[in-house]
Design an enzyme around this catalytic site. Sequence first.
Site, PDB file in Angstrom:
ATOM      1  N   CYS A 118     -19.204  -1.176  -5.256  1.00  0.00           N
ATOM      2  CA  CYS A 118     -18.871  -2.488  -5.528  1.00  0.00           C
ATOM      3  C   CYS A 118     -19.814  -3.436  -4.738  1.00  0.00           C
ATOM      4  CB  CYS A 118     -17.222  -2.605  -4.843  1.00  0.00           C
ATOM      5  SG  CYS A 118     -16.262  -1.546  -5.986  1.00  0.00           S
ATOM      6  N   HIS A 259     -16.409  -9.977  -3.968  1.00  0.00           N
ATOM      7  CA  HIS A 259     -16.038  -8.865  -5.062  1.00  0.00           C
ATOM      8  C   HIS A 259     -14.523  -9.029  -5.266  1.00  0.00           C
ATOM      9  CE1 HIS A 259     -15.486  -4.945  -6.589  1.00  0.00           C
ATOM     10  NE2 HIS A 259     -14.663  -4.378  -5.741  1.00  0.00           N
ATOM     11  N   ASN A 289     -11.335  -4.829 -11.520  1.00  0.00           N
ATOM     12  CA  ASN A 289     -12.059  -4.400 -10.869  1.00  0.00           C
ATOM     13  C   ASN A 289     -13.342  -4.077 -11.454  1.00  0.00           C
ATOM     14  OD1 ASN A 289     -14.254  -3.307  -8.792  1.00  0.00           O
ATOM     15  ND2 ASN A 289     -12.571  -2.393  -7.557  1.00  0.00           N
TER      16      ASN A 289
HETATM   17  O1  UT7 Z   1     -13.720  -2.132  -4.682  1.00  0.00           O
HETATM   18  C1  UT7 Z   1     -13.148  -1.363  -3.852  1.00  0.00           C
HETATM   19  C2  UT7 Z   1     -12.214  -0.311  -4.513  1.00  0.00           C
HETATM   20  N1  UT7 Z   1     -10.803  -0.524  -4.246  1.00  0.00           N
HETATM   21  C3  UT7 Z   1     -10.220  -1.016  -3.556  1.00  0.00           C
HETATM   22  O2  UT7 Z   1     -10.570  -2.224  -3.056  1.00  0.00           O
HETATM   23  C4  UT7 Z   1      -8.723  -1.194  -3.790  1.00  0.00           C
HETATM   24  C5  UT7 Z   1      -7.955  -0.997  -2.175  1.00  0.00           C
HETATM   25  N2  UT7 Z   1      -6.985  -0.687  -2.189  1.00  0.00           N
HETATM   26  C6  UT7 Z   1      -5.585  -1.516  -3.066  1.00  0.00           C
HETATM   27  O3  UT7 Z   1      -6.029  -2.305  -3.481  1.00  0.00           O
HETATM   28  C7  UT7 Z   1      -4.245  -1.126  -2.887  1.00  0.00           C
HETATM   29  O4  UT7 Z   1      -4.254   0.051  -1.931  1.00  0.00           O
HETATM   30  C8  UT7 Z   1      -3.759  -0.356  -4.161  1.00  0.00           C
HETATM   31  C9  UT7 Z   1      -3.606  -1.437  -5.132  1.00  0.00           C
HETATM   32  C10 UT7 Z   1      -4.643   0.811  -4.787  1.00  0.00           C
HETATM   33  C11 UT7 Z   1      -2.375   0.042  -3.883  1.00  0.00           C
HETATM   34  O5  UT7 Z   1      -1.352  -0.740  -3.540  1.00  0.00           O
HETATM   35  P1  UT7 Z   1      -0.787  -0.483  -2.164  1.00  0.00           P
HETATM   36  O6  UT7 Z   1       0.300  -1.701  -1.902  1.00  0.00           O
HETATM   37  O7  UT7 Z   1      -1.655   0.021  -0.922  1.00  0.00           O
HETATM   38  O8  UT7 Z   1       0.357   0.758  -2.707  1.00  0.00           O
HETATM   39  P2  UT7 Z   1       0.601   2.316  -1.995  1.00  0.00           P
HETATM   40  O9  UT7 Z   1      -0.716   2.934  -2.251  1.00  0.00           O
HETATM   41  O10 UT7 Z   1       0.880   1.916  -0.814  1.00  0.00           O
HETATM   42  O11 UT7 Z   1       1.661   2.642  -3.118  1.00  0.00           O
HETATM   43  C12 UT7 Z   1       2.894   1.958  -3.077  1.00  0.00           C
HETATM   44  C13 UT7 Z   1       3.847   2.960  -3.846  1.00  0.00           C
HETATM   45  C14 UT7 Z   1       3.612   4.474  -4.008  1.00  0.00           C
HETATM   46  O12 UT7 Z   1       5.048   4.934  -4.132  1.00  0.00           O
HETATM   47  P3  UT7 Z   1       5.499   5.641  -2.838  1.00  0.00           P
HETATM   48  O13 UT7 Z   1       4.752   6.724  -2.301  1.00  0.00           O
HETATM   49  O14 UT7 Z   1       6.042   4.587  -1.863  1.00  0.00           O
HETATM   50  O15 UT7 Z   1       7.020   6.143  -3.547  1.00  0.00           O
HETATM   51  C15 UT7 Z   1       2.632   4.772  -5.079  1.00  0.00           C
HETATM   52  O16 UT7 Z   1       2.883   6.088  -5.664  1.00  0.00           O
HETATM   53  O17 UT7 Z   1       3.425   2.524  -5.133  1.00  0.00           O
HETATM   54  C16 UT7 Z   1       3.048   3.604  -5.840  1.00  0.00           C
HETATM   55  N3  UT7 Z   1       2.201   3.250  -7.141  1.00  0.00           N
HETATM   56  C17 UT7 Z   1       2.250   2.590  -8.102  1.00  0.00           C
HETATM   57  N4  UT7 Z   1       3.679   2.356  -8.662  1.00  0.00           N
HETATM   58  C18 UT7 Z   1       3.772   1.863  -9.866  1.00  0.00           C
HETATM   59  C19 UT7 Z   1       0.816   3.401  -6.834  1.00  0.00           C
HETATM   60  N5  UT7 Z   1       0.325   2.975  -8.113  1.00  0.00           N
HETATM   61  C20 UT7 Z   1       1.198   2.698  -8.866  1.00  0.00           C
HETATM   62  C21 UT7 Z   1       1.323   1.950 -10.058  1.00  0.00           C
HETATM   63  N6  UT7 Z   1       2.461   1.680 -10.478  1.00  0.00           N
HETATM   64  N7  UT7 Z   1       0.221   1.652 -10.828  1.00  0.00           N
END
Ligand code: UT7
Length: 334
Positions: A118, A259, A289
Site C-alpha cells: 500500500c 492511503h 482499498n
Molecule cells: O492497506 C493496508 C491493508 N489493510 C488495512 O489497513 C486493514 C486494517 N484493518 C481493518 O480495516 C479492520 O481491522 C477490518 C475492517 C479488516 C476489520 O474490522 P474490525 O472492526 O477490526 O473487525 P474484526 O476483525 O474485529 O471483526 C469483528 C467481527 C468478527 O466477528 P466475531 O468474531 O466478533 O463474531 C468478524 O468475524 O466482524 C466479523 N466480520 C464480519 N462481519 C460481517 C469480519 N468481516 C466481516 C464482514 N461482514 N465482511
Amino acid sequence: MRNSRLRPVKITGLSTYVPPRVLTNADLERMVDTSNEWILQRTGIRERHIADPGTATSDLATRAVQSALQEARVAPERIGFIVVGTTTPDTIFPSTACMVQNNIGARHAWGFDLGAACSGFTYALTTAAQMVATGAHDYALAVGADVMSSIIDYTDRTTCVLFGDGAGAAVLGPAEEGEPHIIDFAHEIDGSGGAALMMPAGGSRLPASHETIDKRLHYVKQDGAVVFKFAVKKTEEISRRLLDRHGIDPSQIDLFVSHQANRRIIEAATERLGLAPDKVVINLEKYGNTTAGTIPLALADARREGRLKKGDLVLLASVGAGFTVGAVLLRWSL
Ligand code: UT7
C-alpha cells in the site's frame, strides 16, 4: 531532496484509471455472509471497481499513464525512467514497468517494479523524483497500480469486502526556481510485521502446487486488528516526523491525502494529528482499498472537487504490508 545540489522536482501530470465494472456491498451480500451496514460502519466502503477477467495491472496502469502524459504534454520518448509500485504484477517476470514502457512507446526509458504494497505510490513517487532531482533523467513516471481482485478470496468475508482495482500515474519533471515542488519524504520499513498481511504462496518460499491451491494460499491473508493499530500509529508518527523536520505544524497543511484502507484508520490518525476534517481526503467509499492506487485516486478526486490548488501544501502518507511506511511533503504544482 535535502542535498542542495539536487534540482527541485514537480508533478507535471497526474491521472488515474479504474475498470468500469462496479462491485457493490449489495453484490457482496449475495456472495458471503456480510451486510452493507457492517461494511459501511467498519470500513466506510460502499463499492469498488473490479477488472474483468484477463485485464491486468499493466492495462490499468497504461491508461493512467497515457492521460497523465497528455496533461504533462510530455511525449513518451522523453520519459527516462518508469517505476511501477504494485503487489499484483501481470506476471512475476517480466516486470509491469516493461509492459507499460512497451505499451506507451517510451523508447528511451528504463525502469522496474517496486514492491511496497500500500506504500507503492509514495515509494514510487520518491524513487522517480530522485531520478529527476539528480539530473539522471528529465522526465520520470511514478505509477501505483493494482488488480487486487486477482489475489482476493471471494469466499473470505474478512478480506473480500475491503479491496478494489485501480491505477494512478504521475509524470515528474524539473521545477523552475520558486515553482511548487516536492519538498521531502520520510520512509521506513518494519519486516517484523510481515505475517500480519501477506500472500503466503506463489513466491520462492512456497511455490504454486496443488497443495497451495487446495489450501487457498494464493490469496491475501490479513490480521486486520494488528494492521489497523499499526496503521493508525504509524500514519501519525511518520507524518509528524516529516513535518517536524521542516518546522511545520500539522495545522499548516492544506490537504492530507493518505492511503485509503479504512475510514476509521484515517479518522483516528488525522484526529491524533489535529487535522480538521475538511483538510482530509477520504474517497474509499467509491473504490475500496486499491493498494498502490489509492493515493493518486484520492488526489485526482480532490482536484476534481476543487480541493487542491496550485501551491497548496500537501502531505501524503501510507502504511502497507511489510510493514512499509511512508510520507511525502509537497507543494501542489498543477
Ligand atoms: O492497506 C493496508 C491493508 N489493510 C488495512 O489497513 C486493514 C486494517 N484493518 C481493518 O480495516 C479492520 O481491522 C477490518 C475492517 C479488516 C476489520 O474490522 P474490525 O472492526 O477490526 O473487525 P474484526 O476483525 O474485529 O471483526 C469483528 C467481527 C468478527 O466477528 P466475531 O468474531 O466478533 O463474531 C468478524 O468475524 O466482524 C466479523 N466480520 C464480519 N462481519 C460481517 C469480519 N468481516 C466481516 C464482514 N461482514 N465482511
